[in-house]
Design an enzyme around this catalytic site. Structure first.
Site: not given
Length: 282
Positions: A142, A155
């Site tokens: 990401s 995350y």
């Protein structure tokens, strides 16, 4: 990219929705046979039917990346059906949100179990077949594998780990002929923002990402498939992701000052967003 992946087999985890589903469709357009891996078997069959209706070849291989036995069985079925694996994309993942002080070790374990160890087990499961085909490995990290944001410690930590894993494997697998591509999307159309901290999908949850910043999955998939074909070491998806990473790398101090100003007094609101997405009774 018609024909670029003729006679190739692509194995994709998280293929039931979002980027994974879009990748499956794009690989099929490029001529690949596609093995669709995810937990929701009924949805996989829908993706498979879509591919077959357009003349492509696909099979559904239901599995949970946190269960190594089911993952090995899915890979074995793909190899048995198509004769090998030429491309593997470790895409399955979800996001745990909340301030670090309000999370606990178990929240981090749950996040890492899918986002990190699920990816690692996927790589171990497909690696012998990729080495045999001198194939391509894609690891979906990401933008938040490069930049930390508030209320996203679990995350971000998991995605930073994937960037490090991909960088290391890039060197270690070079001699085997297997290329490694780190895939770092910004905000892309996906169900990830409709999944709660327990990893449960709420299809009717409210989408909080700004529409003008949300990138279409089909466009993201085309860029990813192109990067894998070219064996690029990294692909950063979306213009806003490229801009933010550039600013973070070259103007780190002012970037962080602006980020602190932007979130001042708003961390609680950021933290409540996921709760707001889960409507009563959903």
């Amino acid at each position: 990219m018609p024909g670029r992946f003729d006679n190739h087999t692509a194995f994709i985890t998280g293929a039931s929705s979002g980027i994974g589903r879009a990748l499956a469709l794009e690989f099929a357009k490029a001529g690949a046979r596609v093995a669709l891996a995810a937990r929701r078997e009924s949805v996989l069959h829908e993706v498979q039917a879509h591919i077959e209706a357009t003349g492509g070849k696909a099979i559904s291989v239901p599995c949970d990346v946190t269960d190594r036995r089911s993952l090995d069985a899915a890979v074995a079925r793909a190899v048995e059906t198509f004769g090998g694996i030429d491309v593997a994309v470790a895409n399955a993942g979800f996001g745990v949100t909340g301030r670090f002080a309000k999370l606990n070790t178990e929240d981090f374990r749950r996040q890492f179990e899918t986002n990190v160890f699920g990816v690692i087990d996927t790589v171990y499961a497909v690696l012998p077949h990729l080495e045999a085909s001198r194939g391509r490995l894609g690891i979906v990290s990401s933008l938040l594998g490069h930049i930390g944001l508030p209320a996203s410690s679990a995350y971000c930590a998991s995605k930073f780990a994937l960037c490090g894993l991909a960088e290391t494997l890039l060197y270690e697998l070079a001699a085997t002929g297997v290329s490694v591509t780190s895939i770092c999307p910004g905000i892309v159309e996906s169900n990830i923002r409709r999944v709660d901290n327990q990893g449960v999908l709420h299809p009717d949850a409210i989408e909080q990402a700004p529409r003008f910043l949300t990138y279409p999955t089909d466009k993201a998939a085309r860029q990813i498939v192109r990067a894998l074909y070219r064996r690029k070491p990294e692909v950063l998806i979306t213009g806003h992701a490229k801009l933010l990473l550039w600013a973070h790398r070259h103007f780190a101090r002012p970037f962080r000052r602006l980020a602190l100003l932007a979130i001042k007094g708003r961390i609680g609101a950021i933290e409540r967003r996921k709760r707001a997405r889960i409507r009563p009774g959903s």
